[in-house]
Motif scaffolding. Structure first.
Motif, PDB file in Angstrom:
ATOM      1  N   LEU A 106     -28.724 -26.023 -11.285  1.00 51.49           N
ATOM      2  CA  LEU A 106     -29.978 -26.731 -11.514  1.00 51.49           C
ATOM      3  C   LEU A 106     -30.019 -27.301 -12.923  1.00 51.49           C
ATOM      4  CD1 LEU A 106     -32.273 -23.956 -10.022  1.00 51.49           C
ATOM      5  CD2 LEU A 106     -31.514 -26.036  -8.859  1.00 51.49           C
ATOM      6  N   SER A 107     -30.626 -28.449 -13.064  1.00 54.26           N
ATOM      7  CA  SER A 107     -30.742 -29.063 -14.386  1.00 54.26           C
ATOM      8  C   SER A 107     -31.694 -28.239 -15.258  1.00 54.26           C
ATOM      9  CB  SER A 107     -31.233 -30.507 -14.273  1.00 54.26           C
ATOM     10  OG  SER A 107     -32.493 -30.551 -13.643  1.00 54.26           O
ATOM     11  N   THR A 108     -31.613 -28.488 -16.553  1.00 53.99           N
ATOM     12  CA  THR A 108     -32.408 -27.724 -17.513  1.00 53.99           C
ATOM     13  C   THR A 108     -33.293 -28.649 -18.329  1.00 53.99           C
ATOM     14  OG1 THR A 108     -30.644 -27.861 -19.165  1.00 53.99           O
ATOM     15  CG2 THR A 108     -30.667 -25.910 -17.743  1.00 53.99           C
ATOM     16  N   GLU A 109     -34.245 -28.041 -18.985  1.00 54.45           N
ATOM     17  CA  GLU A 109     -35.101 -28.723 -19.940  1.00 54.45           C
ATOM     18  C   GLU A 109     -34.968 -27.960 -21.248  1.00 54.45           C
ATOM     19  OE1 GLU A 109     -39.691 -30.395 -20.102  1.00 54.45           O
ATOM     20  OE2 GLU A 109     -39.140 -28.846 -18.671  1.00 54.45           O
ATOM     21  N   ASN A 110     -34.325 -28.601 -22.250  1.00 54.90           N
ATOM     22  CA  ASN A 110     -34.019 -27.906 -23.511  1.00 54.90           C
ATOM     23  C   ASN A 110     -33.202 -26.646 -23.277  1.00 54.90           C
ATOM     24  OD1 ASN A 110     -35.201 -29.730 -25.309  1.00 54.90           O
ATOM     25  ND2 ASN A 110     -37.201 -28.775 -25.100  1.00 54.90           N
ATOM     26  N   MET A 111     -32.243 -26.737 -22.354  1.00 51.42           N
ATOM     27  CA  MET A 111     -31.327 -25.652 -22.014  1.00 51.42           C
ATOM     28  C   MET A 111     -32.027 -24.449 -21.387  1.00 51.42           C
ATOM     29  SD  MET A 111     -28.324 -26.626 -22.337  1.00 51.42           S
ATOM     30  CE  MET A 111     -27.235 -27.769 -23.161  1.00 51.42           C
ATOM     31  N   ARG A 112     -33.189 -24.692 -20.802  1.00 52.86           N
ATOM     32  CA  ARG A 112     -33.891 -23.671 -20.034  1.00 52.86           C
ATOM     33  C   ARG A 112     -34.099 -24.212 -18.624  1.00 52.86           C
ATOM     34  NH1 ARG A 112     -35.715 -24.637 -25.073  1.00 52.86           N
ATOM     35  NH2 ARG A 112     -35.781 -22.860 -26.524  1.00 52.86           N
ATOM     36  N   LEU A 113     -33.922 -23.378 -17.621  1.00 57.92           N
ATOM     37  CA  LEU A 113     -34.040 -23.826 -16.241  1.00 57.92           C
ATOM     38  C   LEU A 113     -35.294 -24.676 -16.047  1.00 57.92           C
ATOM     39  CD1 LEU A 113     -33.389 -21.719 -13.082  1.00 57.92           C
ATOM     40  CD2 LEU A 113     -35.518 -22.993 -13.274  1.00 57.92           C
ATOM     41  N   ASP A 114     -35.114 -25.819 -15.393  1.00 60.75           N
ATOM     42  CA  ASP A 114     -36.214 -26.761 -15.174  1.00 60.75           C
ATOM     43  C   ASP A 114     -36.935 -26.392 -13.870  1.00 60.75           C
ATOM     44  OD1 ASP A 114     -37.935 -28.854 -14.849  1.00 60.75           O
ATOM     45  OD2 ASP A 114     -36.411 -30.431 -14.875  1.00 60.75           O
ATOM     46  N   PRO A 115     -38.185 -25.917 -13.948  1.00 59.74           N
ATOM     47  CA  PRO A 115     -38.903 -25.528 -12.724  1.00 59.74           C
ATOM     48  C   PRO A 115     -39.049 -26.671 -11.724  1.00 59.74           C
ATOM     49  CG  PRO A 115     -40.033 -24.699 -14.677  1.00 59.74           C
ATOM     50  CD  PRO A 115     -38.974 -25.648 -15.154  1.00 59.74           C
ATOM     51  N   ALA A 116     -39.177 -27.911 -12.221  1.00 63.31           N
ATOM     52  CA  ALA A 116     -39.311 -29.048 -11.311  1.00 63.31           C
ATOM     53  C   ALA A 116     -38.035 -29.231 -10.493  1.00 63.31           C
ATOM     54  CB  ALA A 116     -39.627 -30.318 -12.107  1.00 63.31           C
ATOM     55  N   ALA A 117     -36.875 -29.051 -11.134  1.00 64.14           N
ATOM     56  CA  ALA A 117     -35.596 -29.169 -10.422  1.00 64.14           C
ATOM     57  C   ALA A 117     -35.471 -28.070  -9.372  1.00 64.14           C
ATOM     58  CB  ALA A 117     -34.439 -29.099 -11.406  1.00 64.14           C
ATOM     59  N   MET A 134     -29.920 -16.378  -3.325  1.00 66.25           N
ATOM     60  CA  MET A 134     -30.665 -15.928  -4.497  1.00 66.25           C
ATOM     61  C   MET A 134     -30.815 -17.074  -5.480  1.00 66.25           C
ATOM     62  SD  MET A 134     -28.090 -13.786  -7.021  1.00 66.25           S
ATOM     63  CE  MET A 134     -27.919 -12.411  -5.919  1.00 66.25           C
ATOM     64  N   CYS A 135     -31.759 -16.901  -6.387  1.00 59.26           N
ATOM     65  CA  CYS A 135     -31.892 -17.786  -7.544  1.00 59.26           C
ATOM     66  C   CYS A 135     -31.695 -16.940  -8.789  1.00 59.26           C
ATOM     67  CB  CYS A 135     -33.253 -18.466  -7.568  1.00 59.26           C
ATOM     68  SG  CYS A 135     -33.459 -19.589  -8.983  1.00 59.26           S
ATOM     69  N   VAL A 136     -30.840 -17.400  -9.676  1.00 58.95           N
ATOM     70  CA  VAL A 136     -30.514 -16.681 -10.908  1.00 58.95           C
ATOM     71  C   VAL A 136     -31.282 -17.311 -12.065  1.00 58.95           C
ATOM     72  CG1 VAL A 136     -28.679 -16.005 -12.500  1.00 58.95           C
ATOM     73  CG2 VAL A 136     -28.209 -16.184 -10.037  1.00 58.95           C
ATOM     74  N   VAL A 153     -39.994 -19.228 -11.873  1.00 60.79           N
ATOM     75  CA  VAL A 153     -39.044 -19.029 -10.774  1.00 60.79           C
ATOM     76  C   VAL A 153     -39.703 -18.196  -9.675  1.00 60.79           C
ATOM     77  CG1 VAL A 153     -36.843 -17.973 -10.110  1.00 60.79           C
ATOM     78  CG2 VAL A 153     -37.017 -19.266 -12.256  1.00 60.79           C
ATOM     79  N   LEU A 154     -40.405 -17.147 -10.068  1.00 62.14           N
ATOM     80  CA  LEU A 154     -41.110 -16.311  -9.093  1.00 62.14           C
ATOM     81  C   LEU A 154     -42.213 -17.097  -8.390  1.00 62.14           C
ATOM     82  CD1 LEU A 154     -41.319 -13.049 -11.216  1.00 62.14           C
ATOM     83  CD2 LEU A 154     -40.047 -13.312  -9.081  1.00 62.14           C
ATOM     84  N   ALA A 155     -42.913 -17.957  -9.134  1.00 64.37           N
ATOM     85  CA  ALA A 155     -43.955 -18.788  -8.517  1.00 64.37           C
ATOM     86  C   ALA A 155     -43.351 -19.755  -7.507  1.00 64.37           C
ATOM     87  CB  ALA A 155     -44.723 -19.545  -9.605  1.00 64.37           C
ATOM     88  N   ALA A 156     -42.165 -20.299  -7.840  1.00 64.92           N
ATOM     89  CA  ALA A 156     -41.487 -21.216  -6.914  1.00 64.92           C
ATOM     90  C   ALA A 156     -41.084 -20.482  -5.642  1.00 64.92           C
ATOM     91  CB  ALA A 156     -40.269 -21.835  -7.590  1.00 64.92           C
TER      92      ALA A 156
END
Length: 466
Positions: A106-117, A134-136, A153-156
């Motif tokens: 998954l792409s990132t936003e400022n090297m943090r997982l991007d929730p939108a992606a 799973m999602c890591v 991630v949990l909300a997604a």
């Protein structure tokens, strides 16, 4: 799914394979418990027959090819992870036989997982009935120290459950797991963000606090005590929120393991080989972890004193790096590409006036040669040690690539996102004694003095050569 395939009677089984694969973990364990209880009511010969029948339908027995041939309505599941995930995830999928193609980065936003992606990927998977294993989420990446938004991630996942798609949430906290001590009171309760922030300048951001607050709702976590636990190499931990799930991993060997799944802690430890790839493990590393946490409990008032000092050092390092960029502006353009979430800070450098990525990388390599171990000379001759990593445009995305490369004065017009990468210095501030208040010594100040001298010397050589 094995219970459905074996046609076990008397259990409330899902109606189809898709529903079975997407059972929530709690529902899956409840079904496992019901299966075990049902088995216990049978006479031994029937119990053995049904156990063998169900075991024969499991993916562990059939293998991927046999299992998915028997369940043609299911696609081989994906593992979702940010592009910043450790390379061991790629190795793991190869070892399991799932294959690299099943690791969806998954792409990132400022090297943090991007929730939108993540949201977009899960929507597509639900629409195409593509199973997700799973999602890591990463709690402190080993390259940039960034922390993924675990709460989001949990909300997604919660939103995804409404579409019939469920999966495990695993947290790779190999690096940052011990930072959780900063967020815990002595009774184990969560400290508020304001309580934690009182010890720092900027840490933790609201996003970082929310990520640590959400850890208890995840399904599993890995932690490496040999990193921020300051313990011997070889000590590692896998933490499962519901230990009953470990039953599904067990292997049997009568000459080692006796009886059923052990219930008490010591018996479980003696039988560790049932659950891990290795049959045996040295007890010394585990003993070191146990004793350390008996002496220094895992809360902010005890063990947390160590990581607190390192996060403070990271904030001082970050502030000094910004001053350093101004002080050395005649020689280099310097930038901390991402505000540190933890105690790991990176520094990007480019010689003043240079536009070439290749030249910038050669410059950083020369600096790194002065910071790395050199087998030709004693370690004691080194003033400082440091490592490097890279910034890849395909990981950064267009917006962040433009922001960072432009700030460094680098030309992005001919950049190949798949091939070109920028080498940067990586600073792991694990030592809690970098600021020696008693003797008035700041090793961070000394490091930047050292780095400034080396940069000026390199620039002088370059100018003389030209």
């Amino acid at each position: 799914m094995a219970l459905r395939a074996a046609q076990v009677p008397g259990l409330n089984l899902p109606g189809d394979d898709w529903s079975a694969f997407n059972l929530a973990q709690a529902d899956g364990i409840a079904l496992l418990t019901a299966w075990q209880s049902w088995l216990a009511t049978l006479i031994p010969v029937e119990r053995s027959r049904w156990s063998q029948r169900v075991e024969g339908e499991r993916i562990e027995q059939r293998g991927l090819a046999g299992f998915f041939a028997a369940h043609p309505d299911l696609k081989v599941p994906l593992v979702l992870a940010p592009v910043t995930a450790h390379y061991s995830w790629s190795k793991g999928l190869k070892l399991l036989g799932l294959g690299r193609d099943q690791l969806a980065l998954l792409s990132t936003e400022n090297m943090r997982l991007d929730p939108a992606a993540l949201h977009d990927t899960l929507e597509r998977c639900a629409r195409e009935r593509q199973a997700v294993l799973m999602c890591v989420a990463v709690l402190g990446g080993t390259e940039y120290g960034t922390i993924d938004p675990i709460d989001q991630v949990l909300a997604a996942r919660e939103a995804s459950r409404e579409r019939g798609l469920d999966f495990a949430v695993h947290v790779d906290a190999a690096w940052g797991g011990y930072l959780a001590t900063l967020f815990r009171n002595e009774d184990g309760s969560l400290r508020s963000r304001d309580e934690v922030a009182a010890d720092y300048v900027q840490f933790p951001t609201s996003a970082v606090h929310a990520a640590f607050a959400a850890l208890g709702a995840t399904d599993s976590v890995t932690v490496d005590p040999h990193k921020l636990g300051y313990l011997p190499y070889g000590s590692g931990a896998f933490i499962c929120r519901d230990h009953r799930a470990m039953t599904l991993l067990a292997e049997r060997a009568d000459y080692v393991f006796h009886g059923g799944i052990p219930r008490d802690y010591l018996a479980r430890y003696r039988s560790l080989g049932q659950f891990i790839p290795e049959g045996s493990k040295s007890g010394a590393a585990a003993a070191a972890v146990y004793v350390t946490h008996k002496v220094l409990p895992l809360d902010h008032a005890h063990f947390g004193i160590l990581p607190r000092a390192t996060v403070r050092a990271a904030e001082i390092f970050d502030a000094h790096a910004q001053r350093f960029a101004l002080e050395q502006a005649d020689y280099v353009q310097a930038l901390v590409p991402f505000a540190p979430d933890s105690n790991l800070v990176c520094l990007a450098l480019n010689p003043r006036g240079n536009r070439s990525i290749a030249v910038a990388n050669a410059f950083v390599r020369e600096l790194h040669d002065m910071l790395r171990c050199d087998p030709r000379q004693p370690l004691q001759t080194k003033e400082f040690f440091g490592s490097v990593t890279t910034l890849r445009p395909d990981m950064l995305g267009p917006a962040q690539t433009t922001r960072i490369f432009t700030a460094l004065g680098l030309d992005t017009s001919t950049l190949d996102p798949r091939e070109d990468r920028l080498m940067i210095l990586r600073h792991t501030l694990m030592n809690p004694y970098l600021i020696d208040h008693e003797n008035g010594i700041s090793y961070i100040d000394r490091y930047f003095d050292f780095l400034g001298r080396r940069i000026r010397a390199l620039r002088a050589v370059t100018r003389n050569d030209t």
